[in-house]
Enzyme design. Structure first.
Site, PDB file in Angstrom:
ATOM      1  N   GLY A 153      -3.870  -1.922   1.722  1.00  0.00           N
ATOM      2  CA  GLY A 153      -3.197  -3.159   2.123  1.00  0.00           C
ATOM      3  C   GLY A 153      -1.965  -2.819   2.937  1.00  0.00           C
ATOM      4  N   ARG A 154      -1.000  -3.739   2.909  1.00  0.00           N
ATOM      5  CA  ARG A 154       0.211  -3.554   3.721  1.00  0.00           C
ATOM      6  C   ARG A 154       0.956  -2.278   3.339  1.00  0.00           C
ATOM      7  NH1 ARG A 154       0.707  -9.839   2.883  1.00  0.00           N
ATOM      8  NH2 ARG A 154       0.333  -9.189   0.753  1.00  0.00           N
ATOM      9  N   ILE A 155       1.101  -2.032   2.033  1.00  0.00           N
ATOM     10  CA  ILE A 155       1.867  -0.836   1.627  1.00  0.00           C
ATOM     11  C   ILE A 155       1.035   0.422   1.863  1.00  0.00           C
ATOM     12  CG2 ILE A 155       3.166   0.298  -0.225  1.00  0.00           C
ATOM     13  CD1 ILE A 155       3.562  -2.482  -1.505  1.00  0.00           C
ATOM     14  N   ARG A 175     -11.760  -2.494  -1.570  1.00  0.00           N
ATOM     15  CA  ARG A 175     -12.930  -3.335  -1.870  1.00  0.00           C
ATOM     16  C   ARG A 175     -13.943  -3.282  -0.734  1.00  0.00           C
ATOM     17  NH1 ARG A 175      -9.907  -8.530  -4.080  1.00  0.00           N
ATOM     18  NH2 ARG A 175      -8.555  -7.676  -2.485  1.00  0.00           N
ATOM     19  N   SER A 176     -13.430  -3.258   0.518  1.00  0.00           N
ATOM     20  CA  SER A 176     -14.343  -3.120   1.655  1.00  0.00           C
ATOM     21  C   SER A 176     -13.664  -2.294   2.738  1.00  0.00           C
ATOM     22  CB  SER A 176     -14.728  -4.500   2.201  1.00  0.00           C
ATOM     23  OG  SER A 176     -13.559  -5.228   2.448  1.00  0.00           O
ATOM     24  N   ARG A 232       0.362  -0.199 -10.288  1.00  0.00           N
ATOM     25  CA  ARG A 232       0.567  -0.723 -11.631  1.00  0.00           C
ATOM     26  C   ARG A 232       0.004   0.286 -12.619  1.00  0.00           C
ATOM     27  NH1 ARG A 232       3.765  -3.690  -9.950  1.00  0.00           N
ATOM     28  NH2 ARG A 232       3.820  -5.957  -9.955  1.00  0.00           N
ATOM     29  N   ASP A 256       5.412   6.141 -10.898  1.00  0.00           N
ATOM     30  CA  ASP A 256       6.505   5.149 -10.884  1.00  0.00           C
ATOM     31  C   ASP A 256       6.202   4.026 -11.874  1.00  0.00           C
ATOM     32  OD1 ASP A 256       8.843   3.801  -9.901  1.00  0.00           O
ATOM     33  OD2 ASP A 256       7.554   2.508  -8.688  1.00  0.00           O
ATOM     34  N   GLU A 261       5.259  -0.399 -19.888  1.00  0.00           N
ATOM     35  CA  GLU A 261       6.666  -0.245 -19.507  1.00  0.00           C
ATOM     36  C   GLU A 261       7.570  -1.107 -20.388  1.00  0.00           C
ATOM     37  OE1 GLU A 261       6.867  -1.113 -15.313  1.00  0.00           O
ATOM     38  OE2 GLU A 261       5.351   0.370 -14.873  1.00  0.00           O
ATOM     39  N   HIS A 279       9.822   2.768 -12.495  1.00  0.00           N
ATOM     40  CA  HIS A 279       9.418   1.593 -11.684  1.00  0.00           C
ATOM     41  C   HIS A 279      10.517   1.208 -10.677  1.00  0.00           C
ATOM     42  CE1 HIS A 279       6.614  -2.152 -11.753  1.00  0.00           C
ATOM     43  NE2 HIS A 279       7.128  -1.957 -10.552  1.00  0.00           N
TER      44      HIS A 279
HETATM   45  C1  8YV Z   1       9.564  -4.834  -9.073  1.00  0.00           C
HETATM   46  C2  8YV Z   1       7.089  -4.780  -8.276  1.00  0.00           C
HETATM   47  O1  8YV Z   1       9.352  -4.126 -10.200  1.00  0.00           O
HETATM   48  O2  8YV Z   1       6.963  -6.047  -6.292  1.00  0.00           O
HETATM   49  C3  8YV Z   1       6.389  -5.678  -7.307  1.00  0.00           C
HETATM   50  O3  8YV Z   1       5.228  -6.009  -7.562  1.00  0.00           O
HETATM   51  O4  8YV Z   1       6.512  -4.261  -9.150  1.00  0.00           O
HETATM   52  C4  8YV Z   1       8.545  -4.484  -8.061  1.00  0.00           C
HETATM   53  O5  8YV Z   1       8.964  -4.596  -6.791  1.00  0.00           O
HETATM   54  C5  8YV Z   1       9.959  -6.194  -9.466  1.00  0.00           C
HETATM   55  O6  8YV Z   1       8.998  -7.154  -9.277  1.00  0.00           O
HETATM   56  C6  8YV Z   1      11.296  -6.637  -8.995  1.00  0.00           C
HETATM   57  O7  8YV Z   1      11.591  -7.935  -9.397  1.00  0.00           O
END
Ligand code: 8YV
Length: 317
Positions: A153-155, A175-176, A232, A256, A261, A279
Site C-alpha cells: 500500500g502507501r507505506i 491480496r493482488s 500490527r 515495532d 501491547e 510502537h
Molecule cells: C499510532 C498506528 O500508534 O497509525 C496507526 O495505525 O498504529 C500509529 O500511528 C497511533 O494510532 C497514534 O494515535
C-alpha cells in the site's frame, strides 16, 4: 448558544488533539472505562468518538450510543473499529492516511539497519567499555540485499522507494498484484520469504491477516533472514516467532508492534537477536501533529456537513 456536540475519547489522546477537541465538542474522556455511571448519563448524547490506531470500538460500544454519527481515528490503521457494525448503523469512520507514510517507512529502514548492523549492541559495546578489549563481531551488509514486502500500500511503496537507494532487490506479496509497479509479485508470504533477506510486514491488521506470518513462513525465510514488523502485532504468530528466534530458524527480528501491547513476552525480551521498539512508527512531533490535525478535520467536516478529508475505504461512496 447552541450546545457543542458530545464526543467520547477511547484512547489517551495527546494534548494537541484534546485541546482543539475541547474547543469544538463537549469532550468525555474515556468515560466508558473510567466512570460507568457518568458514561451511562452521557451515552444518549454522544455523537462522535475519537481514538487512536490501537483503539477498540466494538459493536457493543456503538450499540450503547444511539446518537453516534462518526468515529474518527488518529491513525491509519482502524482494525480495532467494527466498521461493518458502524456502516450498518450509518456511522462514518475516518482515519489519517498518508501523513505518516514517511515516518513509518523511515522506521522500517532504521529497524532493518539496526538488526543487520547490530547498532544497539554496537552502542553497548562502546558504552560498557568493551572496545579496548577488541572489536565487535562482524555484522551483515544490508545494501544490495533482497527486500520482501508483505503489503504494497502507501507505506509499502514508501519503504520500497527508500530501499531502492540501498540498491536492494524488491519483491512483494499483497491480496493482488499491482501491475503498475516494477517489483516482482509473489502470491503468498511463504513464496516471498524464500526469496527475501529482509521480510518487512506492512499490511493492515484485522481478521484477514491474523497470524499471516506463521512458523512455515519463518522457515521459508531461513537462518540468514530477518523479519521486520511495522504493521500490527496480530499479523505475526508471536509464539512461533519466539521459537524460530530461539532455534536459529531465522537470523533475527526487529519489531515495532506486538500481539498484546504494551506487554512484550519475557521470552522475546530475553533474546539477543531482536531489536524491540514500543510502537513508534508515527511517533515524531511533526507527524503526530499532522495526524491530530487530520483527525480533528474529519470531525469538523462531518459536523459542518462537508465531505470527510479521509473517510476509510469502506465508508467512501
Ligand atoms: C499510532 C498506528 O500508534 O497509525 C496507526 O495505525 O498504529 C500509529 O500511528 C497511533 O494510532 C497514534 O494515535
Amino acid at each position: 448558544m447552541a450546545s457543542l456536540p458530545d464526543l467520547l475519547t477511547v484512547a489517551r489522546l495527546a494534548p494537541f488533539l484534546i485541546e482543539p477537541l475541547q474547543g469544538a465538542f463537549t469532550v468525555h474522556e474515556r468515560l466508558h472505562e473510567l466512570d460507568t455511571a457518568a458514561f451511562e448519563r452521557a451515552a444518549p448524547r454522544i455523537r462522535a468518538i475519537c481514538g487512536s490506531g490501537e483503539s477498540k470500538v466494538s459493536a457493543e460500544l456503538m450499540a450503547r450510543l444511539p446518537k453516534l454519527e462518526i468515529v474518527s481515528i488518529m491513525g491509519v490503521g482502524y482494525d480495532g473499529v467494527d466498521v461493518a457494525a458502524a456502516k450498518a448503523r450509518g456511522v462514518m469512520v475516518a482515519h489519517t492516511p498518508d501523513v505518516l507514510n514517511d515516518d513509518v517507512a523511515d522506521l522500517a529502514l532504521a529497524l532493518m539497519l539496526n538488526i543487520a548492523r547490530r547498532i544497539p549492541q554496537a552502542d553497548q559495546h562502546v558504552r560498557l567499555g568493551q572496545w579496548p578489549a577488541g572489536p565487535m563481531p562482524l555484522a551483515r551488509k544490508m545494501s544490495g540485499s533482497r527486500l520482501g514486502l508483505v503489503g504494497m500500500g502507501r507505506i509499502g511503496q514508501a519503504i520500497a522507494d527508500r530501499a531502492k537507494a540501498f540498491g536492494m532487490t524488491i519483491a512483494y506479496t499483497a491480496r493482488s498484484a499491482r501491475p503498475g509497479l516494477p517489483y516482482a509479485f509473489h502470491a503468498t508470504p511463504r513464496a516471498l520469504a524464500t526469496v527475501s533477506d529482509f521480510l518487512v510486514v506492512i499490511t493492515p491488521g484485522g481478521a484477514a491477516t491474523r497470524k499471516l506470518i506463521d512458523a512455515e513462513v519463518l522457515r521459508a525465510l531461513g537462518p540468514e533472514g530477518y523479519l521486520v514488523n511495522v504493521a500490527r502485532g496480530s499479523v505475526v504468530d508471536e509464539a512461533a516467532l519466539v521459537t524460530a528466534l530461539q532455534q536459529g530458524v531465522i537470523a533475527g527480528a526487529a519489531l515495532d508492534v506486538f500481539e498484546n501491547e504494551p506487554n512484550v513476552p519475557e521470552a522475546l525480551r530475553a533474546l539477543p537477536n531482536v531489536v524491540l521498539v514500543p510502537h513508534i512508527g508515527s511517533a515524531t512531533v511533526q507527524t503526530r501533529h499532522a495526524m491530530a490535525a487530520r483527525a480533528f478535520d474529519n470531525l469538523q467536516a462531518h459536523f459542518a456537513g462537508k465531505p470527510l478529508p479521509s473517510a476509510v475505504r469502506e465508508c467512501q461512496q
